[in-house]
Design a protein around this motif. Structure first.
Motif, PDB file in Angstrom:
ATOM      1  N   THR A  51       7.091  -1.845   5.247  1.00 60.14           N
ATOM      2  CA  THR A  51       6.787  -2.232   6.620  1.00 60.14           C
ATOM      3  C   THR A  51       7.673  -3.397   7.060  1.00 60.14           C
ATOM      4  O   THR A  51       8.171  -4.158   6.210  1.00 60.14           O
ATOM      5  N   PRO A  52       7.870  -3.577   8.382  1.00 61.99           N
ATOM      6  CA  PRO A  52       8.673  -4.710   8.860  1.00 61.99           C
ATOM      7  C   PRO A  52       8.138  -6.059   8.381  1.00 61.99           C
ATOM      8  O   PRO A  52       8.912  -6.968   8.086  1.00 61.99           O
ATOM      9  N   GLU A  53       6.798  -6.195   8.311  1.00 64.84           N
ATOM     10  CA  GLU A  53       6.204  -7.449   7.851  1.00 64.84           C
ATOM     11  C   GLU A  53       6.575  -7.733   6.403  1.00 64.84           C
ATOM     12  O   GLU A  53       6.937  -8.866   6.035  1.00 64.84           O
ATOM     13  N   LYS A  54       6.498  -6.697   5.552  1.00 63.39           N
ATOM     14  CA  LYS A  54       6.832  -6.880   4.144  1.00 63.39           C
ATOM     15  C   LYS A  54       8.328  -7.149   3.956  1.00 63.39           C
ATOM     16  O   LYS A  54       8.728  -7.938   3.090  1.00 63.39           O
ATOM     17  N   LEU A  55       9.160  -6.513   4.790  1.00 57.97           N
ATOM     18  CA  LEU A  55      10.593  -6.755   4.701  1.00 57.97           C
ATOM     19  C   LEU A  55      10.942  -8.182   5.114  1.00 57.97           C
ATOM     20  O   LEU A  55      11.872  -8.785   4.573  1.00 57.97           O
ATOM     21  N   GLN A  56      10.175  -8.719   6.065  1.00 59.18           N
ATOM     22  CA  GLN A  56      10.386 -10.107   6.468  1.00 59.18           C
ATOM     23  C   GLN A  56      10.028 -11.054   5.327  1.00 59.18           C
ATOM     24  O   GLN A  56      10.721 -12.051   5.067  1.00 59.18           O
ATOM     25  N   LYS A  63      17.584  -2.361   2.008  1.00 66.21           N
ATOM     26  CA  LYS A  63      17.795  -1.067   2.658  1.00 66.21           C
ATOM     27  C   LYS A  63      17.089   0.048   1.902  1.00 66.21           C
ATOM     28  O   LYS A  63      16.483   0.950   2.503  1.00 66.21           O
ATOM     29  N   LEU A  64      17.121  -0.020   0.582  1.00 65.51           N
ATOM     30  CA  LEU A  64      16.455   0.976  -0.248  1.00 65.51           C
ATOM     31  C   LEU A  64      14.948   0.969   0.005  1.00 65.51           C
ATOM     32  O   LEU A  64      14.319   2.023   0.153  1.00 65.51           O
ATOM     33  N   LEU A  65      14.369  -0.223   0.088  1.00 66.58           N
ATOM     34  CA  LEU A  65      12.932  -0.346   0.336  1.00 66.58           C
ATOM     35  C   LEU A  65      12.575   0.083   1.754  1.00 66.58           C
ATOM     36  O   LEU A  65      11.550   0.724   1.985  1.00 66.58           O
ATOM     37  N   GLU A  66      13.441  -0.261   2.703  1.00 67.71           N
ATOM     38  CA  GLU A  66      13.193   0.116   4.098  1.00 67.71           C
ATOM     39  C   GLU A  66      13.201   1.639   4.255  1.00 67.71           C
ATOM     40  O   GLU A  66      12.365   2.202   4.973  1.00 67.71           O
ATOM     41  N   ASN A  67      14.105   2.302   3.568  1.00 66.34           N
ATOM     42  CA  ASN A  67      14.185   3.759   3.652  1.00 66.34           C
ATOM     43  C   ASN A  67      13.038   4.459   2.947  1.00 66.34           C
ATOM     44  O   ASN A  67      12.842   5.667   3.108  1.00 66.34           O
ATOM     45  N   ASN A  68      12.284   3.700   2.156  1.00 70.45           N
ATOM     46  CA  ASN A  68      11.186   4.302   1.402  1.00 70.45           C
ATOM     47  C   ASN A  68       9.824   3.745   1.806  1.00 70.45           C
ATOM     48  O   ASN A  68       8.897   3.702   1.006  1.00 70.45           O
ATOM     49  N   GLU A 127       0.816  -1.218   0.000  1.00 68.43           N
ATOM     50  CA  GLU A 127       0.000   0.000   0.000  1.00 68.43           C
ATOM     51  C   GLU A 127       0.852   1.272   0.000  1.00 68.43           C
ATOM     52  O   GLU A 127       0.368   2.346  -0.337  1.00 68.43           O
ATOM     53  N   ASN A 128       2.113   1.151   0.401  1.00 63.46           N
ATOM     54  CA  ASN A 128       2.994   2.317   0.429  1.00 63.46           C
ATOM     55  C   ASN A 128       3.648   2.612  -0.922  1.00 63.46           C
ATOM     56  O   ASN A 128       4.461   3.523  -1.033  1.00 63.46           O
ATOM     57  N   CYS A 129       3.302   1.832  -1.940  1.00 57.39           N
ATOM     58  CA  CYS A 129       3.873   2.039  -3.267  1.00 57.39           C
ATOM     59  C   CYS A 129       3.091   3.147  -3.978  1.00 57.39           C
ATOM     60  O   CYS A 129       2.335   2.902  -4.916  1.00 57.39           O
ATOM     61  N   ASP A 130       3.282   4.372  -3.520  1.00 54.13           N
ATOM     62  CA  ASP A 130       2.560   5.499  -4.100  1.00 54.13           C
ATOM     63  C   ASP A 130       3.485   6.328  -4.987  1.00 54.13           C
ATOM     64  O   ASP A 130       4.661   6.021  -5.148  1.00 54.13           O
ATOM     65  N   PHE A 131       2.939   7.400  -5.545  1.00 46.27           N
ATOM     66  CA  PHE A 131       3.655   8.233  -6.513  1.00 46.27           C
ATOM     67  C   PHE A 131       4.960   8.779  -5.936  1.00 46.27           C
ATOM     68  O   PHE A 131       6.028   8.649  -6.529  1.00 46.27           O
ATOM     69  N   GLU A 132       4.883   9.411  -4.788  1.00 50.89           N
ATOM     70  CA  GLU A 132       6.056  10.055  -4.215  1.00 50.89           C
ATOM     71  C   GLU A 132       7.138   9.046  -3.843  1.00 50.89           C
ATOM     72  O   GLU A 132       8.327   9.297  -4.009  1.00 50.89           O
ATOM     73  N   THR A 133       6.725   7.871  -3.334  1.00 51.35           N
ATOM     74  CA  THR A 133       7.693   6.858  -2.931  1.00 51.35           C
ATOM     75  C   THR A 133       8.460   6.323  -4.137  1.00 51.35           C
ATOM     76  O   THR A 133       9.689   6.205  -4.106  1.00 51.35           O
ATOM     77  N   VAL A 134       7.734   6.009  -5.205  1.00 50.66           N
ATOM     78  CA  VAL A 134       8.395   5.494  -6.407  1.00 50.66           C
ATOM     79  C   VAL A 134       9.302   6.557  -7.011  1.00 50.66           C
ATOM     80  O   VAL A 134      10.400   6.267  -7.493  1.00 50.66           O
TER      81      VAL A 134
END
Length: 426
Positions: free
Chosen positions: A294-299, A286-291, A249-256
């Protein structure tokens, strides 16, 4: 091998620095039949032919490292007796004087190289007396401690020249051109062993693909025994899927947009480095974590790559996954391309309850090649609004509406279009 090392080897394919000792060749037709073969000392070739071969060999080292030029390592089992690396090592050590090994090599390529037209296999042996480097980086040709001995194999299409008319200088007439079978630039090539750190590395090779999206799987897997790497296109598609799945859900315009800018900066900072920037699993995480991942998605990301952590498919060449020449925004109906250093001119806003792409513009605007001046809502509609208001007696109501539109769109906004894309003057 990096860019500098490739360029150093390319210099050997010139008349002044020629390090080629022997050349062998096999012309194969579309039915996989050997039509003719060549075996001789390279320096015995006529000068005109040698020059054309030099061009072919240099083309086999052209392109971008990480895209057209791929460094491949041999799995350990290929270095055992009977393995692919062991066979190539014997071929190299024979200096191409063992006809049995050469014929076996041709047979391997013919059996596993999937190509439906005529082609020419060229195999050369080279011995390069590596000049030492002085402290200032200059080469000392009279001080050499190592000899880099290698073979290069190039596979060139052989195609019939185009039909047409030509001028015959002997008869002084224009006549039908004689069609010849021409050897074209190589589609694939490899150098073994690799020239890593300016020395021999028998555990790897450098592979060239004219079209990096069409790697010859059979040749790489069966003849060379190397693991087939992801192509540049596959790297980009895989990276995009990872970003979408991990950010959710965090894959929005500004993040990309931020990810694009982060990667573009990294590529720009390392563009002069001889080795292209490569992102491994931990750098991507690390790139995804900084942008915003979530911890669940990183796991989930961690679990997804646990089984393939030591394979080449877990790393990405940064230049393959980000377009440093353009920032592209695409909807089903509209495509917008922006210079990569001007991404700040594009914003995502909610206007009147609708998501819009807002582009900041200056005084120069072209529509289908026609220069025009951006006109504000007030400039364009002021007189018509006054006439309409006077005729209908609804001056106050319409003024309120215009005020709301100006507040929503900005003081100098142009009239919104149905696509939801708006432009605002600086």
């Amino acid at each position: 091998m990096n860019k500098k090392e490739c360029n150093e080897i390319k210099k050997l394919f010139t008349p002044a620095n020629c390090a080629i000792s022997r050349i062998c060749g096999c012309y194969v037709d579309a039915e996989k039949n050997k039509k003719t073969e060549l075996k001789e000392a390279f320096l015995s070739l006529p000068e005109e032919e040698a020059f054309k071969y030099f061009t072919i060999f240099r083309n086999g080292l052209s392109g971008t490292v990480g895209k057209n030029l791929l460094n491949m390592e041999f799995p350990l089992h290929t270095e055992e007796e009977g393995g692919a690396q062991n066979f190539l090592l014997k071929l190299r050590d024979s200096e191409l004087k063992d006809e049995g090994l050469i014929e076996e090599f041709y047979d391997k390529i013919i059996a596993h190289f999937d190509y439906g037209e005529n082609y020419y296999i060229i195999l050369i042996h080279c011995a390069y007396d590596i000049p030492a480097k002085a402290t200032d980086g200059s080469e000392m040709f009279d001080a050499s401690d190592y000899v880099y001995e290698f073979i290069q194999c190039t596979i060139c299409p052989v195609k019939l020249s185009k039909a047409g008319l030509c001028y015959n200088s002997m008869t002084n007439v224009i006549e039908n051109r004689t069609r010849d079978w021409l050897v074209e630039a190589p589609v694939n090539s490899f150098i073994f062993p690799a020239f890593n750190d300016r020395n021999t590395d028998i555990h790897s090779l450098l592979f060239y693909a004219k079209n990096p999206e069409q790697l010859p799987d059979g040749l790489i897997d069966e003849v060379l025994g190397c693991q087939i790497p992801m192509s540049a296109k596959s790297q980009k598609e895989t990276f995009q899927a990872i970003v979408e799945e991990t950010l959710g859900e965090n894959c929005d315009f500004e993040t990309v947009k931020n990810i694009h800018e982060n990667l573009s900066e990294l590529v720009e900072e390392t563009k002069d480095e001889p080795v292209p920037l490569t992102l491994d699993k931990y750098q991507v995480k690390k790139l995804l974590e900084n942008n915003g991942a979530t911890p669940e998605k990183l796991q989930e990301f961690e679990e997804r790559y646990k089984d393939v952590e030591n394979t080449p498919n877990t790393s990405f060449v940064a230049a393959n996954v980000v377009n440093t020449k353009s920032f592209e925004i695409k909807t089903p109906d509209v495509t917008i391309k922006v210079a990569p250093d001007k991404t700040y001119l594009v914003e995502n806003r909610m206007i009147e309850g609708r998501p819009c792409i807002v582009i900041v513009i200056n005084e120069h605007v072209e529509i289908n090649g026609i220069s025009c001046r951006p006109v504000s809502v007030q400039e364009r509609g002021g007189s018509a609004l006054a006439d309409l208001t006077a005729a209908s007696g609804e001056q106050e109501s319409l003024s309120d509406t215009a005020a709301l539109q100006a507040a929503a769109c900005g003081e100098d906004a142009v009239t919104p279009v149905p696509s939801g894309i708006r432009a605002i003057e600086e």
